[in-house]
Design a protein around this motif. Structure first.
Motif, PDB file in Angstrom:
ATOM      1  N   GLU A  64       0.851  -1.186   0.000  1.00 38.02           N
ATOM      2  CA  GLU A  64       0.000   0.000   0.000  1.00 38.02           C
ATOM      3  C   GLU A  64       0.886   1.235   0.000  1.00 38.02           C
ATOM      4  OE1 GLU A  64      -2.352  -0.411   3.490  1.00 38.02           O
ATOM      5  OE2 GLU A  64      -3.672  -1.944   2.627  1.00 38.02           O
ATOM      6  N   ILE A  65       0.516   2.216  -0.797  1.00 34.19           N
ATOM      7  CA  ILE A  65       1.297   3.445  -0.881  1.00 34.19           C
ATOM      8  C   ILE A  65       1.078   4.280   0.375  1.00 34.19           C
ATOM      9  CG2 ILE A  65       1.605   5.606  -2.171  1.00 34.19           C
ATOM     10  CD1 ILE A  65       0.633   3.984  -4.675  1.00 34.19           C
ATOM     11  N   VAL A  66       2.184   4.641   1.026  1.00 33.31           N
ATOM     12  CA  VAL A  66       2.130   5.481   2.227  1.00 33.31           C
ATOM     13  C   VAL A  66       2.429   6.929   1.889  1.00 33.31           C
ATOM     14  CG1 VAL A  66       3.170   5.900   4.503  1.00 33.31           C
ATOM     15  CG2 VAL A  66       2.768   3.549   3.725  1.00 33.31           C
ATOM     16  N   GLU A  67       3.491   7.133   1.119  1.00 37.89           N
ATOM     17  CA  GLU A  67       3.898   8.501   0.768  1.00 37.89           C
ATOM     18  C   GLU A  67       4.630   8.474  -0.558  1.00 37.89           C
ATOM     19  OE1 GLU A  67       6.232  12.320   2.783  1.00 37.89           O
ATOM     20  OE2 GLU A  67       6.491  10.319   3.617  1.00 37.89           O
ATOM     21  N   THR A  76      -1.960   7.937  -1.835  1.00 45.52           N
ATOM     22  CA  THR A  76      -1.846   7.259  -0.540  1.00 45.52           C
ATOM     23  C   THR A  76      -3.003   6.281  -0.343  1.00 45.52           C
ATOM     24  OG1 THR A  76      -0.718   9.154   0.441  1.00 45.52           O
ATOM     25  CG2 THR A  76      -1.782   7.617   1.952  1.00 45.52           C
TER      26      THR A  76
END
Length: 336
Positions: A64-67, A76
């Motif tokens: 999963e994209i955090v930043e 995000t």
């Protein structure tokens, strides 16, 4: 963060280490799934030729994209696929678009630490947003892309008769994408359970149990013509040497597996077939896109492929068991 590390051959250890810092141009990812690959089993066994220890394994990642960098289209919270081949962008291969065989390629989990951890930071160009995929599917894209790339390298067409030797995950991937092109596919392996899987789940046209009479059996079933394309996915030098003799005249021989050994063929046999010998390494972004399209269209039996799973915290115990043939693993996933 929790990290599963291979400090030396035969050992896995769960440790704590600092979370990675996102550099300029990098994306910080929360790792959620890690597919276990034959490469990982070889690293654990001490037979992978391209790395040094200690090493954090893991290159088949669903995350999963955090930043992401400012201005990036990577949002995000979005599910993401990671292209684990970090290329230099400068060498002649990269300049020609062949980033899969970059002279200075660094593969996550092999040449540098990979994704058996809670977080990882990778260059933005190596992250593909995949909101339409599940986390399990995202973790399977990479190994399937290797098979898709091999089939593309072999220029497989609907009229081809294809033999896939080795029904592990990479051979399975090659079978899926050869069948997707309409080819007639025969799968050969020593393990009956994998052959049954190829027939039942992948639509293999024929299955063959490898043995002393393999060549005679293949000769009989093809009326002496053998195969237009042979794909080796065994990683076994004697099998790789033997594959030439299953190839028809004018055929293409694709080596998907890699071993720290010499592979040799008798030149008269090689020449009389006017053989095309093809190495296939890693995959390109187009191959990842092909796999994702096939998944979205329901053409990849991902639920059937994911036969085993465990939390990453139990990976040190689970992975050595999954490495044993009698476990019957097709694709194992660590849940992070």
């Amino acid at each position: 963060m929790k990290t599963l590390i291979c400090p030396e051959p035969g050992a896995l250890r769960l440790i704590d280490r600092d979370e990675p810092k996102r550099g300029p141009g990098d994306v910080l990812l929360r790792v959620r799934r890690v597919g276990i690959c034959g490469t990982d089993y070889h690293i654990l066994g001490g037979t992978q030729p391209y790395l040094s220890y200690p090493r954090v394994m893991g290159h088949e990642l669903g995350a999963e994209i955090v930043e992401a960098p400012a201005g990036s289209s990577l949002a995000t919270g979005t599910t993401a696929v990671v292209v684990p081949y970090l290329s230099c962008g400068q060498c002649r291969a990269c300049q020609r678009g062949l980033t899969n065989c970059c002279r200075r390629v660094s593969v996550l989990g092999v040449h540098q630490d990979g994704g058996m951890a809670e977080y990882i930071a990778v260059p933005a160009q190596n992250v593909i947003a995949a909101p339409e995929l599940t986390l399990d599917q995202a973790a399977m894209v990479e190994f399937l892309a290797i098979g898709a790339h091999g089939i593309r390298r072999g220029a497989v067409q609907a009229e081809d008769r294809v033999l896939v030797v080795g029904a592990g995950p990479i051979g399975i991937a090659a079978t899926i994408f050869a069948r997707a092109r309409g080819a007639e596919v025969t799968v050969m392996d020593l393990r009956q359970n994998r052959l049954d899987f190829a027939k039942r789940e992948l639509g293999a046209t024929h299955i063959v149990t490898a043995g002393p009479d393999t060549k005679a059996q293949l000769e009989a079933m093809t009326e002496g013509e053998f195969f237009d394309v042979v794909i080796d996915a065994t990683g076994h030098p004697p099998s790789m040497n033997a594959g030439l003799f299953y190839l028809g005249h004018g055929g293409r021989y694709v080596l998907l597996s890699i071993v720290p050994a010499d592979i040799s063929f008798p030149d008269p046999e090689f020449h009389k077939r006017e053989t095309t010998l093809i190495a296939s390494r890693n995959a390109l972004t187009d191959d990842f896109a092909e796999v994702m399209r096939a998944m979205a269209a329901g053409q990849v039996p991902t639920a059937a492929l994911a036969t085993h799973r465990a939390p990453m915290t139990e990976g040190a115990a689970a992975i050595p068991v999954w490495a044993k043939p009698e476990t019957g693993v097709i694709k194992a996933l660590l849940e992070v």
